[in-house]
Design a protein around this motif. Structure first.
Motif, PDB file in Angstrom:
ATOM      1  N   LYS A 138       0.779  -1.285  -0.213  1.00 31.87           N
ATOM      2  CA  LYS A 138      -0.270   0.130   0.097  1.00 31.87           C
ATOM      3  C   LYS A 138       0.573   1.259   0.748  1.00 31.87           C
ATOM      4  O   LYS A 138       1.867   1.264   0.591  1.00 31.87           O
ATOM      5  N   HIS A 139      -0.144   2.298  -0.581  1.00 32.60           N
ATOM      6  CA  HIS A 139       0.610   3.755  -0.342  1.00 32.60           C
ATOM      7  C   HIS A 139       0.514   3.933   0.854  1.00 32.60           C
ATOM      8  O   HIS A 139      -0.984   4.416   1.025  1.00 32.60           O
ATOM      9  N   TYR A 140       1.631   5.002   1.347  1.00 32.11           N
ATOM     10  CA  TYR A 140       1.141   6.159   1.826  1.00 32.11           C
ATOM     11  C   TYR A 140       1.915   7.557   1.761  1.00 32.11           C
ATOM     12  O   TYR A 140       2.564   7.283   1.420  1.00 32.11           O
ATOM     13  N   GLN A 141       0.948   8.727   2.810  1.00 34.99           N
ATOM     14  CA  GLN A 141       1.559   9.914   2.703  1.00 34.99           C
ATOM     15  C   GLN A 141       2.255  10.287   3.764  1.00 34.99           C
ATOM     16  O   GLN A 141       1.567   9.918   4.974  1.00 34.99           O
ATOM     17  N   LEU A 142       3.166  10.533   3.856  1.00 34.43           N
ATOM     18  CA  LEU A 142       3.920  11.706   5.050  1.00 34.43           C
ATOM     19  C   LEU A 142       2.937  13.132   5.528  1.00 34.43           C
ATOM     20  O   LEU A 142       2.601  13.332   4.122  1.00 34.43           O
TER      21      LEU A 142
END
Length: 392
Positions: A12-16
């Protein structure tokens, strides 16, 4: 969250907070055959999907080959704690144990301690050994200890191979062995000087010289160990100081076997005189003399064990005053053995006298201890030899 990999939808992708996009996964990789538990692994902070996919492939490969992903996170220090616990109960004497702990605390753990086992490679092992070679003349034993911990890691399934096995270790400087014993003329000087010391030191050094006992064996003797009727001393324990002993500094002899040896009449008479003087000294100190089975022959001012350095200090004084070659207290034992051999004493009897119970033949397996006749003959050989040099 949205899927970002067709091969591994778990990625999965996630953002800072700063808007940077990273990738992570939680994936089931199988059942651990050792524990029977299902293994699920979570990893994050991958900059690309490809990096995350490669990480999953590596985890699956290593798990299928027996490497537990949890083990990959183990540090060298964690396995060292397992290793040192086993080492302590392996039968090693506490003085040796303390020395080994020192090697780890001063040299090995500062370099490897916080490193992940899976990331320790051949280059690191070579770097470690090269660093030691620049500081120490003899360092191979320390490298071997560091390698032993890696072998323990293999045993526990944390890694597959020991990088030390393929590392190129610098050579040590040639070991130069110094003769730690005195010739008969020099030991004669020492013996003649002993009356100049206080009587306890005189008695202690005399006993070491004429018995070949280890220093630790002498320091734990009580009066019941001396048979004044038969001129014998029974040796069944030894003193070995270590900060890890928790005060329990008395244990078995080095070879874990008791022995009884005859003593010469002069040494017996000196012991008898010291027994009388000791009783008087204890009274002056306001201390109660204990029963023979509890009263140490060589006590300190509170009627407890002498410091391990006590014999060293007085031997050093004797050596300086007589201007003889410098040796250690253990060198008196080497001197005793050398003089016995020079005197032509039976080799098996010599080994029995000094507590070298190595079974090198069927004969020695059957006859573990020398007979009283052999023991007395060995001592008499020494006394006859010393008589030729006017040593009493």
């Amino acid at each position: 969250m949205q899927n970002t990999s067709k091969k591994y939808p778990q990625i999965k992708h996630y953002q800072l907070k700063n808007g940077t996009t990273l990738f992570r996964f939680t994936i089931y990789i199988g059942v651990n055959p050792l524990t029977g538990k299902e293994e699920t692994v979570t990893r994050s902070k991958f900059k690309t999907v490809k990096q995350a996919e490669l990480a999953i492939e590596k985890l699956k490969f290593e798990f299928s080959n027996g490497l537990n992903p949890t083990s990959m996170l183990k540090t060298y220090n964690q396995v060292y704690e397992q290793w040192i616990e086993s080492y302590q109960v392996s039968g090693v004497v506490m003085s040796t144990f303390s020395k080994t702990v020192g090697y780890f605390e001063n040299h090995i753990l500062p370099f490897f301690g916080e490193r992940k086992l899976a990331k320790i490679n051949v280059a690191m092992c070579e770097q470690f050994a090269i660093g030691l070679s620049k500081k120490l003349k003899y360092f191979h034993h320390i490298v071997n200890y560091a390698s032993d911990v890696m072998e323990t890691a293999i045993t526990h399934g944390h890694i597959h191979a020991n990088p030390f096995a393929r590392a190129k270790i610098p050579k040590e400087a040639p070991y130069i062995k110094h003769d730690n014993f005195l010739g008969v003329k020099d030991i004669k000087k020492i013996i003649r000087f002993l009356p100049n010391l206080n009587f306890k030191a005189h008695c202690l050094l005399r006993l070491l010289i004429f018995s070949g006992m280890r220093k630790g064996e002498v320091l734990v003797l009580n009066w019941s160990n001396i048979n004044f009727l038969e001129n014998r001393v029974s040796i069944n324990a030894s003193y070995s100081y270590s900060k890890h002993n928790n005060g329990n500094n008395v244990g078995l002899t080095k070879n874990k076997q008791p022995r009884t040896i005859p003593l010469d009449p002069t040494t017996i008479q000196i012991l008898l005189k010291w027994k009388e003087l000791q009783a008087s000294e204890l009274k002056q100190l306001g201390l109660i003399r204990k029963v023979d089975s509890e009263q140490l022959i060589f006590n300190n001012t509170v009627n407890n064990y002498l410091k391990i350095t006590y014999p060293n200090d007085y031997l050093k004084t004797a050596i300086e005053e007589t201007r003889t070659k410098s040796i250690t207290v253990h060198g008196l034992r080497h001197t005793h053995i050398t003089n016995l051999i020079e005197a032509g004493a039976d080799l098996f009897g010599v080994k029995d006298r000094v507590g070298h119970f190595h079974k090198n033949s069927i004969t020695e397996e059957v006859y573990v201890h020398a007979t009283d006749i052999i023991k007395q003959e060995v001592l008499q050989r020494l006394l006859n030899y010393y008589k030729d040099f006017d040593i009493k």
